[in-house]
Design a protein around this motif. Sequence first.
Motif, mmCIF file in Angstrom:
data_model
loop_
_atom_site.group_PDB
_atom_site.id
_atom_site.type_symbol
_atom_site.label_atom_id
_atom_site.label_comp_id
_atom_site.label_asym_id
_atom_site.label_seq_id
_atom_site.Cartn_x
_atom_site.Cartn_y
_atom_site.Cartn_z
ATOM 1 N N LEU A 263 -14.232 13.526 -2.721
ATOM 2 C CA LEU A 263 -14.210 12.094 -2.405
ATOM 3 C C LEU A 263 -13.932 11.245 -3.646
ATOM 4 O O LEU A 263 -13.182 10.264 -3.579
ATOM 5 N N PHE B 112 -10.641 8.823 -3.727
ATOM 6 C CA PHE B 112 -10.728 7.370 -3.847
ATOM 7 C C PHE B 112 -10.169 6.886 -5.191
ATOM 8 O O PHE B 112 -9.623 5.773 -5.270
ATOM 9 N N LEU C 250 -6.325 6.978 -4.506
ATOM 10 C CA LEU C 250 -5.931 5.933 -3.565
ATOM 11 C C LEU C 250 -6.137 4.542 -4.174
ATOM 12 O O LEU C 250 -5.337 3.629 -3.966
ATOM 13 N N GLY C 251 -7.220 4.396 -4.954
ATOM 14 C CA GLY C 251 -7.523 3.107 -5.573
ATOM 15 C C GLY C 251 -6.515 2.703 -6.628
ATOM 16 O O GLY C 251 -6.345 1.512 -6.916
ATOM 17 N N PHE D 18 -9.497 1.553 6.154
ATOM 18 C CA PHE D 18 -8.899 1.765 4.835
ATOM 19 C C PHE D 18 -7.660 2.670 4.859
ATOM 20 O O PHE D 18 -6.911 2.701 3.889
#
Length: 433
Positions: free
Chosen positions: A11, A15, A18-19, A336
């Motif tokens: 995770l 993230f 993706l962030g 998201f």
Amino acid sequence: MEAIAPIVIFLFVLFLLLGTGVWVGLALLGVAYVGMELFTSRPAGDAMITVIWAASSSWTLTALPLFIWMGEILYRTRLSQDMFRGLAPWMGGLPGGLMHTNVAGCTVFAAVSGSSAATLTTVGKMTIPELRKRGYPEKTIIGTLAGSATLGLMIPPSLTLIVYGVTTNESITRLFMAGVIPGLVLAALFMGYIAVYSKVSKDYNPKPEPVMSLAEKLKNSRFLLPVMALIVVVIGSMYAGLATATEAAALGVIGSLLLALAQRSLTWKSFGESLMGATRTSAMVALILAGAAFLSLSMGFTGLPRALAGWIGGMELSKFQLLLALLVFYIVIGCFLDGISSVVLTMAVVEPMIRQAGIDVLWFGIFIVVVVEMAQITPPIGFNLFVLQGMTNHPMSYIARAALPMFCIMVAMVMLLIAFPDLATWLPMNMAD
């Protein structure tokens, strides 16, 4: 639980990528690569090449670019104008009037395009100005269009169902048939809402439509004949067992090219644009699927899916409780991620879970599509909201509020599916092999 460390690492990396704006497909590949390096002794590069080739060379997957191309061709025809002219005479006399053309138009176009965005753009560019001109309330125009366009994800040919079928090794044709009745029921629920709202709302005062005779209505209906014939060829050939999903897609492309030629809207420019549009979308989906396949392999080595499925099983949730938990889970991640990314990202973990709980994988495909539809109209990433914002220049908050009743209707649809699973399973169980 020993699986906590891999979960946290997966995770965190996901993230982080993706962030920073990395494409979803590349982010999935990156997470999987890190997992292979940390938790296995197998060479990560070798595994990645093998899995990507296996995921990308699936014969079933060839239906995807063909259906996308079919939708792209039709998007560049006069289909939306013809649909409005054919549907409007029949919708004008219903409670709610021409607002029903949003739902009926999206239902018809959804049956020849697997894309929610294409359905929304094609139908919206015709109905929005016409409904505004007749004095229909703006918020209802926006809300019904946002919700109805999501039917493109359920009514075959659905790109999300193709991706789900490839990911779970389920028959694409059977999944397509499973989506027909729930798609029509959801469209009926939307139309029922419009009828009720038109009676109870004080600001619902459109200009009355001129009365048309039955002969005039039938004359205008001729504009619907070409697209209805295309729907019968594509869906009918699969239901009768005459064509696989891939063969039906090829028939659909030929039919849409002939339809565009007949309307004289097929030029070398529009032909090239349709090809490039289909290529871009197909490449994006293929990259996401390749990343998801590598991530599934990586997580398999860690034992994460089995551990999570065992943990959920140990909680002894009933089927209904598990489905409610998954409903909330997909609504949250849908805020998201787009629909296809949500499906491929989670299937490695969710599929063993639902099989262990005895949930029909075919039925679950329709369940997950309805929930993914909700994500299309859920801020901050709801794709239909962005498309509508570009078309209408309304603030995102206004469009999201307008779409809220449609979101609630989709929740009701999920409950209907749980209460009456035959809605999804009856048609595929009775189709010809």
